[in-house]
Design a protein around this motif. Structure first.
Motif, mmCIF file in Angstrom:
data_model
loop_
_atom_site.group_PDB
_atom_site.id
_atom_site.type_symbol
_atom_site.label_atom_id
_atom_site.label_comp_id
_atom_site.label_asym_id
_atom_site.label_seq_id
_atom_site.Cartn_x
_atom_site.Cartn_y
_atom_site.Cartn_z
ATOM 1 N N PHE A 1 0.783 -1.063 -0.130
ATOM 2 C CA PHE A 1 -0.025 0.090 -0.082
ATOM 3 C C PHE A 1 0.924 1.248 0.072
ATOM 4 O O PHE A 1 2.031 1.152 0.321
ATOM 5 C CB PHE A 1 -0.862 0.023 1.225
ATOM 6 N N PRO A 2 0.084 2.379 -0.424
ATOM 7 C CA PRO A 2 1.045 3.649 -0.444
ATOM 8 C C PRO A 2 1.901 4.113 0.906
ATOM 9 O O PRO A 2 2.898 4.675 0.840
ATOM 10 C CB PRO A 2 0.281 4.691 -0.749
ATOM 11 N N ASP A 3 1.371 3.532 2.032
ATOM 12 C CA ASP A 3 2.031 3.956 3.187
ATOM 13 C C ASP A 3 3.208 3.005 3.589
ATOM 14 O O ASP A 3 3.859 3.047 4.478
ATOM 15 C CB ASP A 3 1.075 4.111 4.548
ATOM 16 N N GLY A 4 3.430 1.822 2.545
ATOM 17 C CA GLY A 4 4.522 1.155 2.856
ATOM 18 C C GLY A 4 4.222 -0.307 3.162
ATOM 19 O O GLY A 4 4.827 -1.007 3.390
ATOM 20 N N ARG A 5 3.142 -0.231 3.851
ATOM 21 C CA ARG A 5 2.772 -1.726 4.317
ATOM 22 C C ARG A 5 2.428 -2.864 3.340
ATOM 23 O O ARG A 5 2.085 -2.393 1.934
ATOM 24 C CB ARG A 5 1.280 -1.561 4.930
ATOM 25 N N THR A 6 3.305 -3.992 3.679
ATOM 26 C CA THR A 6 2.984 -4.994 2.540
ATOM 27 C C THR A 6 2.236 -6.286 3.173
ATOM 28 O O THR A 6 2.853 -6.663 4.387
ATOM 29 C CB THR A 6 4.286 -5.290 2.142
ATOM 30 N N VAL A 7 0.971 -6.553 2.857
ATOM 31 C CA VAL A 7 0.384 -7.843 3.301
ATOM 32 C C VAL A 7 0.316 -8.847 2.482
ATOM 33 O O VAL A 7 0.592 -8.881 1.210
ATOM 34 C CB VAL A 7 -1.078 -7.384 3.760
ATOM 35 N N THR A 8 0.179 -10.041 3.021
ATOM 36 C CA THR A 8 0.283 -11.386 2.198
ATOM 37 C C THR A 8 -0.914 -12.266 2.331
ATOM 38 O O THR A 8 -1.808 -11.794 2.894
ATOM 39 C CB THR A 8 1.717 -12.123 2.772
ATOM 40 N N PHE A 9 -0.797 -13.368 1.973
ATOM 41 C CA PHE A 9 -2.026 -14.357 1.764
ATOM 42 C C PHE A 9 -2.529 -14.621 2.761
ATOM 43 O O PHE A 9 -1.835 -15.186 3.827
ATOM 44 C CB PHE A 9 -1.540 -15.431 0.871
ATOM 45 N N GLU A 10 -3.812 -14.648 2.964
ATOM 46 C CA GLU A 10 -4.609 -15.025 4.175
ATOM 47 C C GLU A 10 -5.879 -15.940 3.586
ATOM 48 O O GLU A 10 -6.516 -16.567 4.381
ATOM 49 C CB GLU A 10 -5.107 -13.897 4.692
ATOM 50 N N ALA A 11 -6.280 -15.944 2.464
ATOM 51 C CA ALA A 11 -7.629 -16.210 1.940
ATOM 52 C C ALA A 11 -7.527 -17.817 2.129
ATOM 53 O O ALA A 11 -6.580 -18.424 1.328
ATOM 54 C CB ALA A 11 -8.044 -15.776 0.782
ATOM 55 N N GLY A 12 -8.471 -18.371 2.881
ATOM 56 C CA GLY A 12 -8.319 -20.063 2.734
ATOM 57 C C GLY A 12 -7.193 -20.626 3.319
ATOM 58 O O GLY A 12 -7.156 -21.626 3.140
ATOM 59 N N LYS A 13 -6.502 -19.961 4.140
ATOM 60 C CA LYS A 13 -5.261 -20.607 4.796
ATOM 61 C C LYS A 13 -5.778 -21.778 5.525
ATOM 62 O O LYS A 13 -4.972 -22.874 5.911
ATOM 63 C CB LYS A 13 -4.719 -19.789 5.693
ATOM 64 N N ALA A 14 -7.031 -21.656 6.215
ATOM 65 C CA ALA A 14 -7.489 -23.039 7.369
ATOM 66 C C ALA A 14 -7.732 -24.032 6.285
ATOM 67 O O ALA A 14 -8.085 -25.310 6.829
ATOM 68 C CB ALA A 14 -8.639 -22.566 7.813
ATOM 69 N N GLY A 15 -8.024 -23.944 5.010
ATOM 70 C CA GLY A 15 -8.333 -24.945 3.987
ATOM 71 C C GLY A 15 -9.082 -24.818 3.026
ATOM 72 O O GLY A 15 -9.693 -23.672 2.946
ATOM 73 N N GLN A 16 -8.664 -25.074 1.735
ATOM 74 C CA GLN A 16 -9.225 -24.825 0.616
ATOM 75 C C GLN A 16 -10.394 -25.799 0.195
ATOM 76 O O GLN A 16 -10.271 -26.876 -0.077
ATOM 77 C CB GLN A 16 -8.062 -24.850 -0.668
ATOM 78 N N THR A 17 -11.535 -25.316 0.445
ATOM 79 C CA THR A 17 -13.103 -26.193 0.167
ATOM 80 C C THR A 17 -13.770 -25.489 -0.733
ATOM 81 O O THR A 17 -13.695 -24.213 -0.996
ATOM 82 C CB THR A 17 -13.489 -26.016 1.851
ATOM 83 N N PRO A 18 -14.872 -26.292 -0.973
ATOM 84 C CA PRO A 18 -15.874 -25.771 -2.002
ATOM 85 C C PRO A 18 -16.570 -24.392 -1.365
ATOM 86 O O PRO A 18 -16.818 -23.409 -2.068
ATOM 87 C CB PRO A 18 -16.908 -26.676 -2.023
ATOM 88 N N GLU A 19 -16.775 -24.325 0.026
ATOM 89 C CA GLU A 19 -17.199 -23.110 0.672
ATOM 90 C C GLU A 19 -16.044 -21.867 0.502
ATOM 91 O O GLU A 19 -16.605 -20.906 0.288
ATOM 92 C CB GLU A 19 -17.438 -23.445 2.098
ATOM 93 N N THR A 20 -14.940 -22.269 0.492
ATOM 94 C CA THR A 20 -14.114 -21.183 0.278
ATOM 95 C C THR A 20 -13.955 -20.715 -1.210
ATOM 96 O O THR A 20 -13.764 -19.539 -1.267
ATOM 97 C CB THR A 20 -12.497 -21.670 0.722
ATOM 98 N N GLY A 21 -14.259 -21.871 -1.988
ATOM 99 C CA GLY A 21 -14.403 -21.192 -3.466
ATOM 100 C C GLY A 21 -15.258 -20.139 -3.700
ATOM 101 O O GLY A 21 -15.369 -19.199 -4.517
ATOM 102 N N GLU A 22 -16.547 -20.547 -3.210
ATOM 103 C CA GLU A 22 -17.871 -19.828 -3.158
ATOM 104 C C GLU A 22 -17.624 -18.404 -2.677
ATOM 105 O O GLU A 22 -18.088 -17.469 -3.107
ATOM 106 C CB GLU A 22 -18.997 -20.401 -2.431
#
Length: 384
Positions: A183-204
């Motif tokens: 982001f412009p203030d220098g923060r860099t964030v990384t991957f969080e989506a579906g870390k607990a598990g990649q399921t059909p529900e996560t896909g939806e």
């Protein structure tokens, strides 16, 4: 790129296939070639008549909490805008920030010998912040949505091509679905989506989140005096790779603003849309997505009966892999990774040609015979 690069992103490649990301059976060879010199990474030049400009936008959706991180009260997005420019002079737009490059490269141990900032030095062709070329009535708009774990930068070669051919392009960074977002203030964030598990529900959920991200970006662009005068609101399309492609497909029938969509090698999850697709739609992928291919996926076979009307195309590219439809097709070999059966530049040439023909047909009303039948110029492309 790392495990994304090696088609085993964050050790999730098998499960990511359920999100329209990397089919497990499509994994590339994982043995990296020895690095004997500092790699130089570069993208192919766009082929259109217009010079290209690029600028980045930081957008905050104050009315929507971030769906992936509980302590974020508002959804923050980075969006890159590529556009026909008045001139080609000026500094080239950066590909990634040094921190983004580091996080992407260091996610793959087999690329540990590649200097952390290599991808930040990737040669692009857009000029940073140069004035946009105005056009009466505005330019058609193309929204780009990248694959899971991949930054918006991974579709730069397509974005620059479209802009050079007379399109305004908005590349959306889906925060926490990418390995690295600065982001412009220098923060860099990384991957969080579906870390607990990649399921059909996560896909939806991913499809829902990306739909909301896209509609928010379109709303903000329409309200911005700088951009609304450059956009022809009657002519908007969405092009996505992997999960971005399946998200575009699901959003198409629900959006009142998106008139056409393209899925680049994205597995469908959900496997059927909530409503039939009657607007122009094209899906183009690797051979495992051809009808009755016998793979573990099969989602294209299930999705296709819900695509209605004459303005639809199902194409596959012989020799292609999952990464063949975006920048990594050329960047992976430049980093010392094994080549795919189809040359990366050739794969990008094909992708550019067919997606541009689709956009020209359905956003500009210009007939492109390339979409009518197989071409001697591109014998790798099969129509289904």
């Amino acid at each position: 790129m790392k495990k994304t690069v090696a088609a085993s992103v964050l050790a999730l490649s098998a499960s990511l296939s359920t999100l329209g990301a990397i089919p497990a059976e499509a994994a590339l060879p994982v043995t990296a070639l020895p690095v004997t010199a500092l790699p130089v990474t570069a993208l192919p030049a766009p082929t259109g008549d217009h010079p290209v400009g690029r600028t980045d936008l930081h957008l905050i959706d104050a009315g929507r909490p971030d769906p992936w991180v509980a302590d974020r009260e508002a959804r923050e997005l980075m969006v890159s805008m590529w556009y026909p420019a008045r001139r080609a002079a000026g500094k080239r737009a950066p590909y990634l920030t040094p921190k983004e490059s580091e996080l992407i490269l260091r996610s793959e141990p087999r690329l540990d010998d590649v200097p952390a900032g290599t991808l930040a030095r990737t040669v692009t062709h857009a000029r940073a912040g140069v004035p946009a070329l105005r056009r009466k009535g505005g330019w058609p708009l193309v929204v780009l949505s990248p694959g899971m774990t991949m930054p918006r930068a991974s579709m730069t070669s397509l974005a620059e091509e479209f802009a050079s051919r007379g399109y305004l392009v908005a590349g959306i960074e889906h925060t926490y679905e990418s390995l690295a977002t600065t982001f412009p203030d220098g923060r860099t964030v990384t991957f969080e989506a579906g870390k607990a598990g990649q399921t059909p529900e996560t896909g939806e959920k991913v499809a829902r989140v990306r739909a909301a991200d896209t509609e928010f970006v379109l709303k903000r662009l329409k309200a911005d005096k700088r951009w609304n005068r450059l956009i022809d609101e009657r002519r908007i399309a969405m092009v996505g790779h992997s999960v971005g492609g399946q998200s575009a497909a699901h959003l198409l029938p629900a959006s009142g603003r998106i008139k056409a969509a393209v899925n680049l090698d994205g597995t469908y999850n959900p496997k059927t849309p909530a409503k039939p697709l009657v607007k122009p739609f094209m899906m183009i992928g690797n051979p495992r997505h051809q009808p009755e291919a016998g793979g573990k996926d099969g989602s294209w076979d299930l999705f296709w009966p819900h695509v209605k009307g004459d303005a639809k195309r199902w194409l596959t590219v012989t020799g292609a892999e999952h990464m063949s439809f975006m920048d990594y097709a050329v960047l992976l070999p430049q980093l010392g990774m094994p080549k795919t059966p189809i040359d990366g530049r050739r794969a990008l040439t094909i992708t550019r040609a067919y997606v541009t023909a689709f956009l020209d047909t359905h956003l500009k009303g210009e007939r492109r015979p390339l979409l009518d039948k197989p071409s001697r110029k591109y014998p790798e492309v099969k129509f289904w």
